[in-house]
Design a protein around this motif. Structure first.
Motif, PDB file in Angstrom:
ATOM      1  N   ILE A   1       0.854  -0.923  -0.172  1.00  0.00           N
ATOM      2  CA  ILE A   1       0.142   0.139  -0.122  1.00  0.00           C
ATOM      3  C   ILE A   1       0.957   1.057   0.056  1.00  0.00           C
ATOM      4  CG2 ILE A   1      -1.591   1.382   1.427  1.00  0.00           C
ATOM      5  CD1 ILE A   1      -2.755  -1.579   2.278  1.00  0.00           C
ATOM      6  N   ALA A   2       1.771   1.319   0.673  1.00  0.00           N
ATOM      7  CA  ALA A   2       2.951   2.546   0.877  1.00  0.00           C
ATOM      8  C   ALA A   2       3.659   2.752  -0.528  1.00  0.00           C
ATOM      9  CB  ALA A   2       3.985   2.132   1.885  1.00  0.00           C
ATOM     10  N   PHE A   3       3.853   1.599  -0.925  1.00  0.00           N
ATOM     11  CA  PHE A   3       4.501   1.774  -2.340  1.00  0.00           C
ATOM     12  C   PHE A   3       3.602   2.221  -3.574  1.00  0.00           C
ATOM     13  CE2 PHE A   3       5.814  -0.488  -6.461  1.00  0.00           C
ATOM     14  CZ  PHE A   3       7.088   0.191  -6.623  1.00  0.00           C
ATOM     15  N   LEU A   4       2.296   1.774  -3.382  1.00  0.00           N
ATOM     16  CA  LEU A   4       1.377   2.342  -4.482  1.00  0.00           C
ATOM     17  C   LEU A   4       0.914   3.814  -4.263  1.00  0.00           C
ATOM     18  CD1 LEU A   4      -1.255  -0.766  -4.451  1.00  0.00           C
ATOM     19  CD2 LEU A   4       0.475  -0.135  -6.221  1.00  0.00           C
ATOM     20  N   VAL A   5       0.853   4.255  -2.795  1.00  0.00           N
ATOM     21  CA  VAL A   5       0.876   5.485  -2.600  1.00  0.00           C
ATOM     22  C   VAL A   5       2.027   6.483  -3.219  1.00  0.00           C
ATOM     23  CG1 VAL A   5       0.652   7.444  -0.777  1.00  0.00           C
ATOM     24  CG2 VAL A   5      -0.652   5.067  -0.629  1.00  0.00           C
ATOM     25  N   VAL A   6       3.139   5.870  -2.765  1.00  0.00           N
ATOM     26  CA  VAL A   6       4.045   6.752  -3.510  1.00  0.00           C
ATOM     27  C   VAL A   6       4.071   6.791  -4.918  1.00  0.00           C
ATOM     28  CG1 VAL A   6       7.006   6.529  -3.794  1.00  0.00           C
ATOM     29  CG2 VAL A   6       5.884   6.011  -1.378  1.00  0.00           C
TER      30      VAL A   6
END
Length: 45
Positions: free
Chosen positions: A31-36
């Motif tokens: 999820i963090a990677f997709l947000v970035v």
């Protein structure tokens, strides 16, 4: 000794807790990677 082991009697609660933690960490990392990636796309980086 190996002959003392009875199949199906091993306590796997610690392994299950560890796996659950790994799955939670992995989901949050994705999820963090997709947000970035989304933020980079929004700001044309």
């Amino acid at each position: 000794m190996m002959e003392d082991h009875v199949h199906g009697t091993m306590d796997t609660s610690e392994q299950e807790k560890t796996f659950e933690g790994f799955v939670k960490f992995s989901a949050r990392a994705v999820i963090a990677f997709l947000v970035v990636l989304l933020l980079l796309a929004m700001f044309n980086a």
